[in-house]
Design a protein around this motif. Structure first.
Motif, PDB file in Angstrom:
ATOM      1  N   SER A 391      60.243  10.506  -6.851  1.00 28.95           N
ATOM      2  CA  SER A 391      61.214  10.078  -5.849  1.00 28.95           C
ATOM      3  C   SER A 391      62.634  10.021  -6.403  1.00 28.95           C
ATOM      4  N   PRO A 394      66.287  13.678  -7.097  1.00 24.28           N
ATOM      5  CA  PRO A 394      67.695  13.917  -6.712  1.00 24.28           C
ATOM      6  C   PRO A 394      68.694  13.273  -7.665  1.00 24.28           C
ATOM      7  N   TYR A 395      68.333  12.092  -8.171  1.00 25.38           N
ATOM      8  CA  TYR A 395      69.249  11.437  -9.123  1.00 25.38           C
ATOM      9  C   TYR A 395      69.248  12.160 -10.451  1.00 25.38           C
ATOM     10  N   ALA A 397      68.771  15.367 -10.822  1.00 26.14           N
ATOM     11  CA  ALA A 397      69.551  16.596 -10.599  1.00 26.14           C
ATOM     12  C   ALA A 397      71.045  16.299 -10.612  1.00 26.14           C
ATOM     13  N   ALA A 398      71.451  15.186  -9.998  1.00 29.60           N
ATOM     14  CA  ALA A 398      72.869  14.818  -9.991  1.00 29.60           C
ATOM     15  C   ALA A 398      73.365  14.550 -11.402  1.00 29.60           C
TER      16      ALA A 398
END
Length: 423
Positions: A391, A394-395, A397-398
């Protein structure tokens, strides 16, 4: 010979431990007059046949129930409803009950002493006024002219273990009472819908119908048992041998069942073999197996036994388990198998702290079973968490895009040369 003596001593210790846990064998019987020992001999003989150590006293004898917190008796049978010369007070009897001991009281339709009234009131039983009897113009012994010699068969249905399914009607002649609406009180025997309570002056009281209590009991929270019967005659030899036409009455069976339950010969539970075992350590393999951590899967198991006919047998029923820290985080019900084993696989909550694992059985007519153990539940260690959580991709990837961006910017900034301007 030596081995025989050793075996005999061990057997005595085991027997004493069993009876010590289920009420003991020392019985004090207080009667209005010692002649009652003869008139109620069949009732008292049921105790003698079971090996109880009986001590008889009249109401005027000086008797002590305890001294310095040590009780001299395990059970009290009070067949002295009218005497005001009792050497024991209501506070003595209540202290006796608070100590986990059992009391059996019988009254009459005459004058009832204040001591008996106070004991009954403290146990949730309100006795009718003096010289008050229970009448029933439809259900009474037709062979007698008195309509207060009633035939009663309204037995308790919610707790069949008390009377063991008795169906035969009994003869009753005495005073009625009412009981409080309390889960600890049991209306063992009540009047029929046509019964009512009436004073000697002929004035009927407000107590009527099935609210007229004839015999009631109390199962205290400490498992002490108190039984109150509004008739002392129903336990006499005369009533034991009476007949309704060609049919015999059930006074003897009723008295034996009620007395054995009151003296804790059945309906007593105990627990053993409590175990809390972790069965899953995949998420925190670096933690020792005996240490519980959040979100662990555990196997909770416990064995419950019931005391029946002088021996412990497996109790098959339902147990309630709560895992509590201030408030219950988990509440579940576990069914036992034929061996009295209760097992369940539970996933611990995602909360750490000191939790109480409390197993309880509260069944009408049975003693309360409350077994609890406190166990800390710890959070994950710093190296026990998952390295990458889906979950959080996305963090991730950022974060990596920022690193790549800074790297590219640094290369461009360091090696980029601006073109020279012409003069």
């Amino acid at each position: 010979m030596k081995s025989f003596i050793i075996s005999l001593i061990i057997a005595c210790i085991l027997v004493s431990n069993v009876f010590g846990a289920v009420g003991g064998k020392r019985v004090l019987i207080i009667v209005d007059d010692l002649s009652m020992v003869k008139s109620h001999s069949q009732f008292f003989s049921t105790l003698e046949g079971k090996g109880y150590k009986i001590e008889y006293h009249s109401a005027g004898d000086k008797v002590e129930l305890e001294k310095y917190g040590d009780f001299f008796y395990d059970h009290l049978i009070l067949f002295a409803p009218t005497s005001d010369s009792l050497s024991i007070t209501s506070s003595d009897v209540l202290k006796f009950i608070d100590g986990g001991n059992n009391v059996f009281i019988a009254a009459s339709n005459g004058v009832i002493s204040d001591t008996v009234r106070d004991i009954a009131t403290e146990c949730g039983i309100e006795i009718e006024d003096d010289k008050t009897s229970v009448f029933d113009h439809f259900n009474y012994d037709k062979q007698q002219s008195e309509q207060n010699l009633i035939v009663a068969d309204q037995y308790i249905q919610d707790a069949p273990i008390i009377l063991q399914g008795l169906q035969t009607p009994v003869l009753f002649k005495g005073v009625g009472h009412s009981i409080r609406q309390n889960p600890l009180n049991y209306a063992v025997l009540t009047g029929s819908s046509t019964a009512y309570s009436r004073k000697a002056s002929g004035v009927a009281t407000k107590l009527m119908g099935k609210k007229v209590g004839l015999v009631s009991s109390l199962q205290a929270r400490n498992n002490a048992r108190v039984t109150f019967a509004g008739s002392i005659d129903m336990f006499s030899n005369k009533f034991f041998t009476s007949k309704l036409g060609k049919d015999t009455v059930g006074n003897r069976e009723f008295a034996e069942s009620l007395l054995s339950w009151t003296l804790q010969e059945r309906g007593i539970l105990r627990s053993s073999n409590l175990s809390i075992k972790k069965i899953s350590t995949e998420s925190n393999s670096t933690v020792a197996p005996e240490i519980l951590t959040i979100k662990d899967e555990i196997e909770y198991s416990i064995t419950v036994e019931e005391f029946v006919k002088d021996q412990w047998v497996p109790y098959v029923g339902q147990l309630e388990l709560e895992i509590i820290m201030l408030d219950p985080y988990i509440r579940t019900f576990i069914k036992g198998n034929k061996d009295g084993e209760y097992k369940s696989i539970i996933k611990l909550p995602d909360v750490y702290g000191v939790f109480t694992f409390e197993a309880t059985i509260q069944k009408p007519g049975y003693g309360n079973l409350d077994t609890f153990v406190r166990q800390p539940i710890r959070p994950f260690r710093h190296d026990s968490y998952e390295r990458f959580i889906p979950s959080a991709f996305p963090y991730y990837a950022a974060c990596f895009s920022m690193i790549v961006g800074v790297f590219v910017f640094s290369i461009v900034f360091l090696f980029h040369q601006e073109p020279k301007k012409a003069l």
